[in-house]
Every structure is written in C-alpha cells, then in structure tokens.
Enzyme design. Sequence first.
Site, PDB file in Angstrom:
ATOM      1  N   ASP A   1       5.464  28.743  61.619  1.00 28.34           N
ATOM      2  CA  ASP A   1       5.592  27.988  60.373  1.00 28.34           C
ATOM      3  C   ASP A   1       4.252  27.939  59.639  1.00 28.34           C
ATOM      4  OD1 ASP A   1       6.089  26.198  58.343  1.00 28.34           O
ATOM      5  OD2 ASP A   1       7.027  24.690  59.618  1.00 28.34           O
TER       6      ASP A   1
ATOM      7  N   SER B   1       9.956  18.282  57.016  1.00 29.80           N
ATOM      8  CA  SER B   1       8.722  18.622  56.308  1.00 29.80           C
ATOM      9  C   SER B   1       8.092  17.345  55.740  1.00 29.80           C
ATOM     10  CB  SER B   1       9.016  19.655  55.231  1.00 29.80           C
ATOM     11  OG  SER B   1       7.826  20.271  54.778  1.00 29.80           O
TER      12      SER B   1
ATOM     13  N   HIS C   1       9.380  27.696  59.191  1.00 28.17           N
ATOM     14  CA  HIS C   1       9.646  26.389  58.618  1.00 28.17           C
ATOM     15  C   HIS C   1      11.136  26.067  58.564  1.00 28.17           C
ATOM     16  CE1 HIS C   1       8.109  22.916  56.507  1.00 28.17           C
ATOM     17  NE2 HIS C   1       8.965  23.080  55.513  1.00 28.17           N
TER      18      HIS C   1
END
Length: 703
Positions: free
Chosen positions: A638, A552, A673
């Site tokens: 995501d 991320s 995610h």
Amino acid sequence: MRGMASSTQTRSAPPRAAKIPHSTTHHGVTIEDDYAWLRDPGYPQVEDAKVLAHLEAENAWFESRMAPQAETIEALFREMRARIKEADKSVPQKDGDWLYWIEFEEGAEYKKWWRRPVGAPDDGSADELILDEVALAGDRDYFSLGAISVSRSGKLLAYSYDDNGSERYTVRIKDLGTGELLADEIPGTLSSLVWVAGDKALVYSLANEQWRTDNARLHWLGKPLTDDVELYHEDDEGFRVGSSLSANETWLLIGSSDHETSEIRMVPASDPLAEPVVVRARKKGVEYDVDIWDGEGRAPMVFVHANDTHENFRLATAPLDRPGDWTTLIEGSDDFYLTGFDLFRDFYVVEGRVRGLDRIEVRYYDEPGWIEPIEFPEASYSAGLGDNPEFAMDTLRVSYQSMVSPATVYDYDVAARTLETLKVQEIPSGYDASLYVTERLEVTARDGTAIPVSVMMRKDRKPGGPLYLYGYGAYGISIDPGFSTTRLSLVDRGFAYAIAHIRGGDDMGRAWYKAGKLDKRTNTFNDFVDVARALVARGDTSEGKIAIAGGSAGGELMGAVVNSDPELFGAVVAHVPFVDVLATMLDATLPLTPGEWPEWGNPIEDAEAFALIRSYSPYDNVRAQAYPPLMVTAGLNDPRVTYWEPAKWVARLRELKTDDNELILKTNMGAGHGGKSGRFESLKETAEEFAFILWQLGVPFAR
C-alpha cells in the site's frame, strides 16, 4: 524482550512486537516510538526478516481467531455472491463508429471489454473483444486495470495494469485490427492515457520515487522511451499532475494541483509540443478546472469551474485567447454546491448538491437563465452523469440509486425531458424493496451543527437492535446514500445501517469540508460520536451494540473515536487505517506527505499544527483503558497508508489496552490500499468483516 526485534506467537496468546527505543524531537517535544522498527528501512521493498516474521505472526493469529467463524464466513460469502448477477454486461454506449460495453462471464473475477460497429446486428456476429482482463490477470494474486483509452480512429487501444497493488502501472498498446501488442511498453505510470497528434502519440505521467506524478510526458508510438518528451514538470513537491482532453478533443489540458490550489495549461492536441498556455497562474486557495466549447459557427470559449469568488464554486467563461479573463455564467451560492460540469455541442450540464442531495441541470448556451433539472422518483438518492463520450449528443446516460433502490441506468432525452430506464441492477437471489425503509435524519452535534444521517433498515426491525455506522469525513469526499447488496447481509439480520455525513466530507458543500480539516479536524471525530450517541438516544440501538467501520482516513476516524469513546462501540473494523498521522506528516520522504499538508497541516514547520495533530493522532493517543473488539487490515504494497501504520497501532494497543477483547490484524502480503482484487475475492473480505461483527455483537447467524 525489550531491545530484541522479535515476535512471539502461540495458539493461546497473540504476537507481541518487540520494543526498541526510538525517539525524535520536534518543536522541543520528544516523541517516543518503540515500534518504529516495524518500518522496513528498505521500503518500498519489504524484505526485513524480523518485520516479515511479525506480520506473518499477526496473520497467523488472525487466522486462528477467525477459524471458528469459517462456516459463517463461507455462508456470508455464498449469500453475497448469490446477489450478484455473474453473467452480466453494461448497457452499450456509442462512441464514434462503435458501440462499447463491458461484460462479466459466469464465475469470472474480471471484466471483458467489447465493441461492435454501429448498425451491426446484435447477435454476436460482429462483436469484437478488445481487452480481456481475465486473460491478463491469469493466475496472479492481484490484478488491477488502470487507464484504458481507444484512439480517435478506433484502431488502437492503450491500457495500463498493476499486478501487485503498488499502484505503479505498466502501459501497453494494442492494434485492434490485428489483435497484436505493439512493442511500446511504459512501466511506472500513474495516470490517464491521452491520445494526441492524430493518434501518433500518448500523454501520460510517471510516478516518481515518492509515488507522486510530477510530470506530463509525451510518447511517440514506435519510438524508444528515451525519446519521450517531458511536456511539463511540477517543481512543487505537494502538487500532482494529470492530463485530459477537452470535450471537443481539440485541446490537451495539463493540470497540476494539491488539495486547495490548482493551475491548468492548454496545448493543441494536434501539436502537443507547442508552447502551453496557462489558463490562470496558481493562487493559493483557488481551485479551478476548465473545458473548451466551440459550437458550430461560434467562437471557442473556455468554461471555468472555480472557487475564487465563492467556496461552493461558480461557473465562468473566457475567450480562448484570454483564458484567464473570467466572466461569471453561474454565480456561486450558499444553497447550491456546484461540483462540476460537462460540455456538449448543443447544451451543457451542471452537477451539484442542494442540502446534500444530488442535482443535475441541463442548460443551454443561448439561454443562460434557463434551468432544466432532471427529476428523479425518490426524495433521497444518489445520481450523476454516466458515460457520455460524444460531443454531439441528444440523450444523456445517467446513473441513479438509493439506499433501497438498486443501481439504475437511464437515458435522459434532453428535448423531451424524459427518462428511459435501460437497466436495473438485477439481484438473482431476490430483493423486495418494499421490505425496507430509508430515512434522512439530522443530529445536533455538540457545537449545535445539524449533521445529516442516512439510515436504512427493514420495516419489521425491532427498535434498539444492532446498528452498523459508517463514516469517512476527509478530503471533501461525500459518502452518498447509494445501494449495496452486501449491506443486506446485516440488515436482514436485524441491523440498521447508517451513514454519518460528518464534516470533512463535502456532503453539504465546501464549507462542510473546510469545517473538518486542518485546525477543525476534531469536528469530524466529534460529529461521528455525537451521531452514535443520538441514535442511542432515539432508541435505534444501545451502547455497545454499535458496529463501526471506516477505511484509510475513515480508519483514522475509527482510531480517534475508540480512543475517546470506547464504551459506545461493540465492534470496530478499521481498513488500512491512517492512524500514525503525526509521524507520517513529519516525514516529507513518504509518498503522500507534502501533498497532504494542506489537508492536515505541516507539523514540520508549524508548532501549532504539530500540537493539534499530536492531540488526536490515534497511534499517539492509545492509552491504558478498555477498547472494543477491533479488526484491522493492511496491505504490504500500500503506497497510500503504509503497512507499518496499522502494524504499529495494533502493537501499541496490545501493550496498553486493559481488556481481553479481540484485536486482530490481517496484512494482505500481495495487495495494496484496496485489498484483494477481483469482484469475488473482495467479497470474501467483506464476509470476514461481517462475520467478525456478528461474532462480537453476539448476533446469531441465521440463514
């Protein structure tokens, strides 16, 4: 061919994304983006045939390149799985009339939630299964339990689940007496579930089209959703709303915040439709959270954790009828970063960090100057309060671990000031802590700042061997020196494992976080590179023998450092990387963007923010040079880092890089995610990552 939105793939060559001219102009600067077409115009639905074909081609290339590693991946997976106690359960904890715990059965990917009456025999005869995640998950490719909440009476259970990784959860309510589901069903939530009005209603938040929780809503059990009442609506598109109960469970607290400002409303839990009381009106840059204490025979007080007088926060109190009139109880301090507090009937607990090390203090309401820190056995560790659901408690559940000590659950006797070990993480395949060593280093960054680094390795490791370096550095999230069973698969093969506590996290306090955000964002990247170079200079490893990983915002870190210092790294793993920073921050329609401007800057309105983000955004700074081997992951569903960010990044890398090193992209087509769900499925992805690293660094796989 330029202008054709197609992809080609053969066994001998990776897929090449088509280049279709696309440009935007901001602040007089034109940005060219030939791979913008990879964003499906129908997002969040991804149905464009050309987009899907390209992602599938990349997945096929990933599988073909990793196929020779299949045996290593499987062996690593078996090794990692053997360190997990498959039939395992948590330590039961009392909450009201019941003891609650969770349990994994042999081979199960998901948990079961159990309880039994307090005082009942511990022989299974009185055990009650209240939620079965295994049954809920069924044969779905993805399953995630969101919120779970038992009503105060203990008769009802509310829970939410997501079955595709989109992080839009559906709420159901179960009658624990009959085991039946009520007819109530609330889709599209993204929040906690709070029981109010004598267990007759639930407070929740819906995710809007931009995946923002801009509301707190009240659902009356048995009533249609059309009768639900919006208790609060947030008009600022950058703020998110969340709800909770006070420690004494008499007040509903509705909070709204972004990354630097917050505002809280109090509502009687027994009367959720009453007029809310604002604790203190929002002021840009002031963050606060509150709780309410009403000891026996004492006037209720509001406790406030706020950064209005010191960036490391203070703890204050206020009368219930004047909640905005704050009187300091614990002053803010440069030395003690006060991260939070918990209220109990007879005492309260303060949590924080001193020079990056966790600290838990028990304090008494009648003795404000008296401090009782909980003492732990090691010099470097990660510790915090565990599950302590009751207001009247005389022992505290505490969690503890270090880089060499498995996760441990304690009960801390507040009166006796003693720790009782309840459970130590069991590693069935065996683990001998005496074989390993951990240390905390300080590395001097290029601007003179001392950057902490936590390192773990075997005592018999040879100097100069391979090293795995992890970093994150954003949002004020600290990366604690905790324990990992998967990490042993590298450490036992001669790796040192290091965590760089770089600026952008709050590992060393709030100033540490501020020194890595907005106009100081590049400190984060520089710190990481400087740590890597210092570990080489120390003789811990050598250039090209360093594997790095981040996800991320940590994936953004990966993208930045391979642009700036590619020769340092021998293998790079970027999970769901936030690499198209400029385009994302320029698009206010995306789920996270408005709420992210306090973190990164607003390039739409601010030309300086535009120029700065453009200067480091990994996608915008890919250039013709040699890059280290890269493994990149994405999730089609995501909502945090959209799938096209890693897809575009890989496409541009393929176009411009001058080397023949591996570059592979794997998109989870049914996940978000966090990648695949389930405790073993996620291990398979870690096994893939480690197999890639061993392969690229030339480290032989020895069982």
